[in-house]
Design an enzyme around this catalytic site. Structure first.
Site, PDB file in Angstrom:
ATOM      1  CB  CYS A 105      -0.989  -0.024   1.153  1.00 29.32           C
ATOM      2  SG  CYS A 105      -0.300  -0.554   2.736  1.00 29.32           S
ATOM      3  CB  CYS A 107       3.783   1.160   5.141  1.00 26.69           C
ATOM      4  SG  CYS A 107       2.304   0.160   5.410  1.00 26.69           S
TER       5      CYS A 107
HETATM    6 FE    FE Z   1       1.676   0.110   3.173  1.00 24.86          FE
END
Ligand code: FE
Length: 197
Positions: A105, A107
Site C-alpha cells: 500500500c 506505509c
Molecule cells: Fe503500506
C-alpha cells in the site's frame, strides 16, 4: 455494485466516499480527522528527517544509535507518532544503496517524512522498483554504477524504513545546522542522493 473495477476509481474519490460513510454512521469525527491531516501536511514533514540525518552525519555516537535502534534515536529528537512505532534506519554508502517502497500500500515513516508523495503510492513504482530497481532509479534521475549493490526495503505495518543518505563530498566544513537544508525527502527514501551545495 458499480460495474467499474475499483482500481479505476481514483483513490481520492474512494477515500472521500469512505469518509462520508464513516461520518454518517458516527464512526469518525470529521473535525478531528481534518486536524490530524493538517498536522501531517504542515507541521510534520521531511525537515524532521533532515534533522535526524544531519545529526547522524556530525555525531558518530548518534549515528551508531540511529542504525542500532532507529525508533529510539529518532525519539531522542522528539519525533514520534503514527506510522513511527518501529522505524529501521539503513545507511547508503559508496557501494551499497537502499531504496524504500511499500509493495502492499503506502506505509511510510510519517514522523520523519510527513505524508508520502503521490509517486510513492503509484502502483507502477511499487511493482517495478522491486523487480528492476536500477532502471526505476535511473528514470527518476539517479544513475548508480553497476558495482553498487541495491537493496529494496519493503515497508509494512510492522516496520517502516528510513534511509540515512551518504554525506556528500565537499561538506566537511559544514556544521549540523548547515547540513539540514541539503537533505531531501527523496534522498531519505533512497530515490536520490544528497547533492553538495
Ligand atoms: Fe503500506
Amino acid at each position: 455494485m458499480s460495474s467499474e473495477p475499483t482500481e479505476r476509481i481514483p483513490a481520492a474519490l474512494r477515500t472521500e466516499a469512505l469518509e462520508q460513510l464513516l461520518t454518517e454512521r458516527g464512526l469518525v469525527d470529521p473535525t478531528a480527522m481534518d486536524k490530524f491531516i493538517t498536522n501531517y501536511e504542515t507541521n510534520v514533514g521531511p525537515l524532521n528527517g533532515a534533522k535526524v540525518v544531519a545529526k547522524a552525519w556530525t555525531d558518530p555516537e548518534y549515528r551508531e544509535r540511529l542504525l542500532t535502534d532507529g525508533t529510539a534515536a529518532i525519539k531522542e529528537l522528539g519525533f514520534t507518532g503514527s506510522q513511527g512505532e518501529h522505524i529501521v534506519v539503513v545507511e547508503n554508502t559508496a557501494t551499497t544503496h537502499n531504496v524504500i517502497v511499500c509493495t502492499l500500500c503506502s506505509c511510510y515513516p510519517w514522523p520523519v517524512l510527513g505524508l508520502p508523495p503521490s509517486w510513492y503510492k503509484d502502483p507502477a513504482y511499487r511493482a517495478r522498483v522491486v523487480k528492476e530497481p536500477r532502471a526505476v532509479l535511473a528514470e527518476m534521475g539517479l544513475e548508480l554504477a553497476d558495482d553498487v549493490r541495491i537493496t529494496v526495503r519493503d515497508s509494512s505495518s510492522e516496520v517502516r524504513w528510513l534511509v540515512l543518505p551518504q554525506r556528500p563530498a565537499g561538506t566537511e566544513n559544514l556544521d549540523e545546522d548547515a547540513l539540514i537544508p541539503l537533505v531531501t525527502r527523496d534522498a531519505m527514501v533512497g530515490v536520490a542522493k544528497v547533492a553538495a551545495p
